[in-house]
Write an enzyme that holds these catalytic residues in place. Sequence first.
Site, PDB file in Angstrom:
ATOM      1  N   THR A 226       0.844  -1.189   0.000  1.00 48.24           N
ATOM      2  CA  THR A 226       0.000   0.000   0.000  1.00 48.24           C
ATOM      3  C   THR A 226       0.877   1.236   0.000  1.00 48.24           C
ATOM      4  O   THR A 226       1.866   1.315   0.736  1.00 48.24           O
ATOM      5  CB  THR A 226      -0.938   0.017   1.218  1.00 48.24           C
ATOM      6  OG1 THR A 226      -1.862  -1.079   1.110  1.00 48.24           O
ATOM      7  CG2 THR A 226      -1.734   1.317   1.281  1.00 48.24           C
ATOM      8  N   PHE A 228       1.206   5.071   0.858  1.00 50.21           N
ATOM      9  CA  PHE A 228       0.683   6.118   1.718  1.00 50.21           C
ATOM     10  C   PHE A 228       1.322   7.455   1.339  1.00 50.21           C
ATOM     11  O   PHE A 228       2.456   7.490   0.842  1.00 50.21           O
ATOM     12  CB  PHE A 228       1.008   5.836   3.190  1.00 50.21           C
ATOM     13  CG  PHE A 228       0.313   4.631   3.757  1.00 50.21           C
ATOM     14  CD1 PHE A 228      -0.878   4.759   4.461  1.00 50.21           C
ATOM     15  CD2 PHE A 228       0.860   3.363   3.606  1.00 50.21           C
ATOM     16  CE1 PHE A 228      -1.512   3.649   4.995  1.00 50.21           C
ATOM     17  CE2 PHE A 228       0.229   2.248   4.132  1.00 50.21           C
ATOM     18  CZ  PHE A 228      -0.970   2.390   4.833  1.00 50.21           C
TER      19      PHE A 228
END
Length: 331
Positions: A226, A228
């Site tokens: 992921t 960020f």
Amino acid sequence: MAALPRAGRHQEGGHRRGPAEDRRDVRFQWPRGQWTSPGDRPAARPQSRRGHTSTSDLRVRVAYQGEPGAYSDEAVSAVFPGAEAVGFPTFRLTFDALAMGAVEAAVLPVENSSAGIVQEVSDLLWELPGLRIVREHVQPVRHCLLGWPGPVERALSHPQALAQCERYLHSRQIRSVAFHDTAGAARAVAEQRQPGTAAIASKAAAARYGLYVLAESIQDDAENRTRFVVVEKGDPARPSKASQGWKGSIAFVTAHRPGSLAHALDCFARRSVNLSRLDSRPILGRPFEYRFYLDFSINGEAAAAEAAEAALSDLEEASAEIKLFGTYPAS
């Protein structure tokens, strides 16, 4: 200033790990009730991850969406070691805390390598003024199935986490149940102890909420990650200020005429500026019209920043609407 609300296993062929005995860190509380309607719950008070902070730590308060033990909470620890992490139930409340000055920064997921774009964060970056992206962080995500011994019939988790484990769940006929947060799902399973119900969250969440790790690394993609971004208040940096290895993020709406998107992309192509992301979102109130989100890279060549600045300037002239989110160091 108004107060803001804050927000293991059925293991196959492995040793079963018992639940953690110390639950003193379980401080983020929703009232007991229906799990699948978090919007119906009253807002919780802001919750810091750390019970005791030094004077220097108090200077940096960093917001994230979720409860203690969420992947975003782990991202805050990676990007801001020693900071006070403050969880909020929704992305909008996280942005509101930053805009109101309740925190100095926010760490927000924008993209997953398996499930794609986190659309609400993109929309809020466009909607809210006075914010800028200053850094990115890419984090490996290893999902675990957490719960109590016995057959698992349903799994609670954030929709992104459920999407990242879709093949695992389908192959075992486990029903997906959307929840507002991965760590919140773990907390709910720990509190309710409903037979057949498990959560998808991190191994750290299992330890925090006292659950068995029923299965590890259940994500469909072993390279699941992921991305960020760190968001602060202030004006975004222009590409002309960038250094080697930086990137830029923008959103724009093209003029309503044939070839407008091709012309927008050509602003970058003819200057050899590489694009690392391009996606679209519907514009509310304007059916079948779209806003485009774009990331561009600034490579190591001496003229790369100048080329990216020129491409952005051309696009600003050609677009009906445009917003620069920031130019910042790439992960």
